[in-house]
Design a protein around this motif. Sequence first.
Motif, PDB file in Angstrom:
ATOM      1  N   MET A 362       0.800  -1.219   0.000  1.00  0.00           N
ATOM      2  CA  MET A 362       0.000   0.000   0.000  1.00  0.00           C
ATOM      3  C   MET A 362       0.838   1.277   0.000  1.00  0.00           C
ATOM      4  SD  MET A 362      -2.937  -1.014   2.815  1.00  0.00           S
ATOM      5  CE  MET A 362      -3.574   0.672   2.829  1.00  0.00           C
ATOM      6  N   ARG A 363       2.130   1.190   0.283  1.00  0.00           N
ATOM      7  CA  ARG A 363       2.911   2.401   0.534  1.00  0.00           C
ATOM      8  C   ARG A 363       3.480   3.054  -0.721  1.00  0.00           C
ATOM      9  NH1 ARG A 363       8.835   1.005   3.011  1.00  0.00           N
ATOM     10  NH2 ARG A 363       9.479   2.638   1.537  1.00  0.00           N
ATOM     11  N   LYS A 364       3.243   2.489  -1.907  1.00  0.00           N
ATOM     12  CA  LYS A 364       3.807   3.060  -3.126  1.00  0.00           C
ATOM     13  C   LYS A 364       3.427   4.523  -3.320  1.00  0.00           C
ATOM     14  CE  LYS A 364       4.193   2.386  -8.129  1.00  0.00           C
ATOM     15  NZ  LYS A 364       3.762   1.572  -9.302  1.00  0.00           N
ATOM     16  N   PRO A 365       2.157   4.931  -3.073  1.00  0.00           N
ATOM     17  CA  PRO A 365       1.812   6.355  -3.220  1.00  0.00           C
ATOM     18  C   PRO A 365       2.627   7.260  -2.287  1.00  0.00           C
ATOM     19  CG  PRO A 365      -0.170   5.027  -3.204  1.00  0.00           C
ATOM     20  CD  PRO A 365       0.953   4.117  -2.824  1.00  0.00           C
ATOM     21  N   LEU A 366       2.949   6.750  -1.102  1.00  0.00           N
ATOM     22  CA  LEU A 366       3.788   7.533  -0.191  1.00  0.00           C
ATOM     23  C   LEU A 366       5.198   7.676  -0.751  1.00  0.00           C
ATOM     24  CD1 LEU A 366       2.745   6.127   3.312  1.00  0.00           C
ATOM     25  CD2 LEU A 366       2.166   8.361   2.359  1.00  0.00           C
ATOM     26  N   ASP A 367       5.730   6.582  -1.314  1.00  0.00           N
ATOM     27  CA  ASP A 367       7.064   6.633  -1.915  1.00  0.00           C
ATOM     28  C   ASP A 367       7.131   7.647  -3.049  1.00  0.00           C
ATOM     29  OD1 ASP A 367       7.860   4.618  -0.186  1.00  0.00           O
ATOM     30  OD2 ASP A 367       7.481   3.010  -1.625  1.00  0.00           O
ATOM     31  N   GLU A 368       6.057   7.709  -3.841  1.00  0.00           N
ATOM     32  CA  GLU A 368       6.043   8.569  -5.026  1.00  0.00           C
ATOM     33  C   GLU A 368       5.915  10.048  -4.681  1.00  0.00           C
ATOM     34  OE1 GLU A 368       2.765   6.882  -7.104  1.00  0.00           O
ATOM     35  OE2 GLU A 368       3.978   5.352  -8.128  1.00  0.00           O
ATOM     36  N   THR A 369       5.354  10.360  -3.516  1.00  0.00           N
ATOM     37  CA  THR A 369       5.110  11.764  -3.154  1.00  0.00           C
ATOM     38  C   THR A 369       6.030  12.262  -2.044  1.00  0.00           C
ATOM     39  OG1 THR A 369       3.381  11.047  -1.597  1.00  0.00           O
ATOM     40  CG2 THR A 369       2.675  11.657  -3.827  1.00  0.00           C
ATOM     41  N   ARG A 370       6.857  11.381  -1.500  1.00  0.00           N
ATOM     42  CA  ARG A 370       7.694  11.745  -0.350  1.00  0.00           C
ATOM     43  C   ARG A 370       8.654  12.878  -0.682  1.00  0.00           C
ATOM     44  NH1 ARG A 370      10.501   7.186   0.351  1.00  0.00           N
ATOM     45  NH2 ARG A 370       8.686   6.216   1.335  1.00  0.00           N
ATOM     46  N   GLU A 371       9.315  12.789  -1.819  1.00  0.00           N
ATOM     47  CA  GLU A 371      10.321  13.780  -2.177  1.00  0.00           C
ATOM     48  C   GLU A 371       9.700  15.170  -2.344  1.00  0.00           C
ATOM     49  OE1 GLU A 371      14.168  15.020  -2.672  1.00  0.00           O
ATOM     50  OE2 GLU A 371      13.478  12.991  -2.172  1.00  0.00           O
ATOM     51  N   ALA A 372       8.494  15.203  -2.887  1.00  0.00           N
ATOM     52  CA  ALA A 372       7.809  16.484  -3.093  1.00  0.00           C
ATOM     53  C   ALA A 372       7.228  17.050  -1.798  1.00  0.00           C
ATOM     54  CB  ALA A 372       6.703  16.327  -4.124  1.00  0.00           C
ATOM     55  N   GLY A 373       7.128  16.214  -0.765  1.00  0.00           N
ATOM     56  CA  GLY A 373       6.579  16.669   0.506  1.00  0.00           C
ATOM     57  C   GLY A 373       5.078  16.837   0.510  1.00  0.00           C
ATOM     58  N   THR A 374       4.407  16.212  -0.456  1.00  0.00           N
ATOM     59  CA  THR A 374       2.944  16.287  -0.523  1.00  0.00           C
ATOM     60  C   THR A 374       2.343  14.946  -0.119  1.00  0.00           C
ATOM     61  OG1 THR A 374       2.960  15.610  -2.840  1.00  0.00           O
ATOM     62  CG2 THR A 374       3.057  17.976  -2.379  1.00  0.00           C
ATOM     63  N   LEU A 375       1.027  14.922   0.000  1.00  0.00           N
ATOM     64  CA  LEU A 375       0.331  13.673   0.260  1.00  0.00           C
ATOM     65  C   LEU A 375      -0.185  13.086  -1.048  1.00  0.00           C
ATOM     66  CD1 LEU A 375      -1.796  14.495   3.444  1.00  0.00           C
ATOM     67  CD2 LEU A 375       0.308  13.141   3.315  1.00  0.00           C
ATOM     68  N   PRO A 376      -0.342  11.766  -1.120  1.00  0.00           N
ATOM     69  CA  PRO A 376      -0.945  11.166  -2.311  1.00  0.00           C
ATOM     70  C   PRO A 376      -2.326  11.750  -2.573  1.00  0.00           C
ATOM     71  CG  PRO A 376       0.055   9.481  -0.926  1.00  0.00           C
ATOM     72  CD  PRO A 376       0.089  10.752  -0.136  1.00  0.00           C
ATOM     73  N   ALA A 377      -2.695  11.841  -3.832  1.00  0.00           N
ATOM     74  CA  ALA A 377      -3.985  12.449  -4.199  1.00  0.00           C
ATOM     75  C   ALA A 377      -5.164  11.594  -3.760  1.00  0.00           C
ATOM     76  CB  ALA A 377      -4.047  12.681  -5.711  1.00  0.00           C
ATOM     77  N   THR A 378      -4.934  10.290  -3.625  1.00  0.00           N
ATOM     78  CA  THR A 378      -6.014   9.387  -3.212  1.00  0.00           C
ATOM     79  C   THR A 378      -5.492   8.428  -2.156  1.00  0.00           C
ATOM     80  OG1 THR A 378      -5.482   7.748  -4.924  1.00  0.00           O
ATOM     81  CG2 THR A 378      -7.099   9.464  -5.488  1.00  0.00           C
ATOM     82  N   SER A 379      -6.414   7.789  -1.472  1.00  0.00           N
ATOM     83  CA  SER A 379      -6.064   6.740  -0.510  1.00  0.00           C
ATOM     84  C   SER A 379      -7.091   5.617  -0.621  1.00  0.00           C
ATOM     85  CB  SER A 379      -6.050   7.292   0.918  1.00  0.00           C
ATOM     86  OG  SER A 379      -7.343   7.731   1.305  1.00  0.00           O
ATOM     87  N   PRO A 380      -6.713   4.385  -0.261  1.00  0.00           N
ATOM     88  CA  PRO A 380      -7.700   3.301  -0.235  1.00  0.00           C
ATOM     89  C   PRO A 380      -8.810   3.637   0.750  1.00  0.00           C
ATOM     90  CG  PRO A 380      -5.460   2.453  -0.018  1.00  0.00           C
ATOM     91  CD  PRO A 380      -5.371   3.932   0.134  1.00  0.00           C
TER      92      PRO A 380
END
Length: 455
Positions: A362-380
Amino acid sequence: MATTKKNVGSDDYALSRVPRDKRLGFWTMLLQWLAQSGSISQFTLGATIGVGMTFGDAFLAFTLGAVILEVVIFLIGMAGMREGLATPLLTRWVGFGRNGSALVSFVIAVSLVGWFGVQNTIFGNSVSSLVGGPSWLWCVVAGLAITVLVIFGFRYMAVFAKIVTPLFFAMVAWSVIDALSEHSIGDLISSPPPGQAIPLSVAATAIAGGYMTGAIVAPEMTRYNKKGSHVFLQTASSMILSEYLVGLTGVLLGHMVKSNEVSQIVLSTSGVFGVLVVLMSTAKINDWNLYGSSLGVVNFFQVVFRKRLHRGAVTIALGIAGTALSAVGIMTHFTEFLSVLGVAIPPVGGIVVAEYWVVRSMRKPLDETREAGTLPATSPTWVPLSLVIWAAAFCVGKFYDGGIPALNSLATAFVLYTVLGLLGWIRTYGTTTLDDADDADTLPVTAEQSPVGAA
């Protein structure tokens, strides 16, 4: 067009990542951790164990408890540091989904604000016995003082820790050294336990289980860390101070007085200094209870009611409620219920550790947005099997008589989630868009832009 609102206190990134440039330095964070290590209750716990164990057996019990806690704190704390997220928000993408995180938030919030009230009651009774006056009055004084501190957030709590932590340990050390100076330390170490024997498993249960809830919400603090090495060094230092220095000193005091009633020794700096000792001890434990509860409530309301509350306002409401209930003596009747929650919270940690570090589905969206310091656009939206695992792990911790209940529930959740997750059986259902877009017109003005005492 977005409007601005003036709010009391700091929102403290309650529903966002803590930016990298807002993280705090090593020594500031170390003092925060050390502030959690010293409390009158920890001396009493050590004395209680000392009454029923030899010093050598007590050393083994504290070692077991410290190792268990450090492993849990480090693994969960590292996740919080990497993502800059507190536990309630982190669980949206790690194990529970959006709706499941609301349930996690509710349980954590109720537990922590409950213990805030209980600790406040202990404070009121202790100060009343030391200097007189009605205990309810001291409950009100302490509760409101801590509430005001927590309103303004983590950075002001860090400043408070810098001031009171060295002073607290210096005052307590003076009292303890004075008391022990009249006895042979060697004789106390080699003396037999003066009371009924306590099994190693029971002692380890009291040590590890008593702080397990604090371990699960470690990300509330570690999200302000800059490096993983800092998390390890700070948490390990806290464990060494809490379990070995404070806990084992309590063991020696228990052998000395042949009772667990050692608080008066620790508080032997009489009068106003004794009040300051117990006040600082309670405040530096209890500010985190109130702080963690406020973060849980903010996440709960956004998920369930789609309404973004300001963390400062939530703190005021929770602080007043907890203070009022402690003042009228109600909170002590809820300790059994809070102990049940103490078994319900560790499985959350087991699931978070299993998902974040092992399964990683489940953590892939966190990995993709971590560098930008934002939250994923969606969540389960839902992860139903996680809730089943949570319930099963709670039952193991609550109804299985062997071992350490808090550890049993945590380990059960970790094993079940890991096995089922690696088999591909844990699946998410539904997708929810992040609520920030809906709340853009109600986002509060916060005080994060004005750091205080950061180093």
